[in-house]
Design a protein around this motif. Structure first.
Motif, PDB file in Angstrom:
ATOM      1  N   LEU A  49       0.858  -1.321   0.138  1.00 55.67           N
ATOM      2  CA  LEU A  49       0.032  -0.181   0.379  1.00 55.67           C
ATOM      3  C   LEU A  49       0.984   1.172  -0.335  1.00 55.67           C
ATOM      4  O   LEU A  49       0.776   2.443  -0.587  1.00 55.67           O
ATOM      5  CB  LEU A  49      -1.034  -0.079   1.835  1.00 55.67           C
ATOM      6  N   LYS A  50       2.125   1.147   0.535  1.00 55.91           N
ATOM      7  CA  LYS A  50       2.577   2.283   0.656  1.00 55.91           C
ATOM      8  C   LYS A  50       3.433   3.013  -0.005  1.00 55.91           C
ATOM      9  O   LYS A  50       3.449   3.943  -0.945  1.00 55.91           O
ATOM     10  CB  LYS A  50       3.661   2.568   2.335  1.00 55.91           C
TER      11      LYS A  50
ATOM     12  N   GLU B 204       0.915   3.722  -3.055  1.00 57.37           N
ATOM     13  CA  GLU B 204       0.596   5.374  -2.355  1.00 57.37           C
ATOM     14  C   GLU B 204       1.883   6.554  -2.858  1.00 57.37           C
ATOM     15  O   GLU B 204       1.202   7.425  -3.582  1.00 57.37           O
ATOM     16  CB  GLU B 204       0.729   5.983  -1.292  1.00 57.37           C
ATOM     17  N   SER B 205       3.397   6.105  -2.654  1.00 57.28           N
ATOM     18  CA  SER B 205       4.012   6.525  -3.909  1.00 57.28           C
ATOM     19  C   SER B 205       4.254   6.720  -5.207  1.00 57.28           C
ATOM     20  O   SER B 205       4.198   7.623  -6.009  1.00 57.28           O
ATOM     21  CB  SER B 205       5.688   6.117  -3.098  1.00 57.28           C
TER      22      SER B 205
ATOM     23  N   VAL C 205       1.411   6.340  -6.852  1.00 51.98           N
ATOM     24  CA  VAL C 205       0.046   7.606  -7.291  1.00 51.98           C
ATOM     25  C   VAL C 205       0.643   8.785  -7.032  1.00 51.98           C
ATOM     26  O   VAL C 205       0.435   9.922  -7.497  1.00 51.98           O
ATOM     27  CB  VAL C 205      -0.921   7.328  -6.705  1.00 51.98           C
ATOM     28  N   ALA C 206       1.714   9.487  -6.326  1.00 54.45           N
ATOM     29  CA  ALA C 206       1.817  10.884  -5.596  1.00 54.45           C
ATOM     30  C   ALA C 206       2.861  11.118  -6.543  1.00 54.45           C
ATOM     31  O   ALA C 206       2.620  12.163  -7.121  1.00 54.45           O
ATOM     32  CB  ALA C 206       2.479  10.613  -3.892  1.00 54.45           C
TER      33      ALA C 206
END
Length: 82
Positions: free
Chosen positions: A60-61, A64-65, A67-68
């Motif tokens: 998940l991390k 998320e990175s 996507v950012a």
């Protein structure tokens, strides 16, 4: 005289008492064994679930990175198009 197995205490023979005690001990031992086996299985499953949760958190991390980073690139492209 009769043997000890055939003596009676108020209608109950010593042999019946011994059989009852041994049977009860056997049942208790079986139940305790099952309980400890289930307890061990639950601890194993809990450990497996914890490790799976850690892997999921790492994934998940990473997502998320990514996507950012992609959002930052989209913003750069939008700013360049203006």
């Amino acid at each position: 005289m009769t043997s000890i197995e055939h003596r009676q205490l108020k209608g109950i023979t010593i042999k019946n008492i011994i059989v009852t005690i041994i049977s009860t001990a056997s049942i208790v031992a079986t139940i305790m064994g099952s309980y400890f086996q289930l307890k061990t299985d639950l601890q194993g499953m809990r450990a497996l679930q914890d490790s799976q949760n850690r892997v999921t958190d790492v994934r998940l991390k990473i997502l998320e990175s990514q996507v950012a980073m992609l959002q930052h690139r989209v913003d750069e492209l939008n700013n360049a198009a203006k």
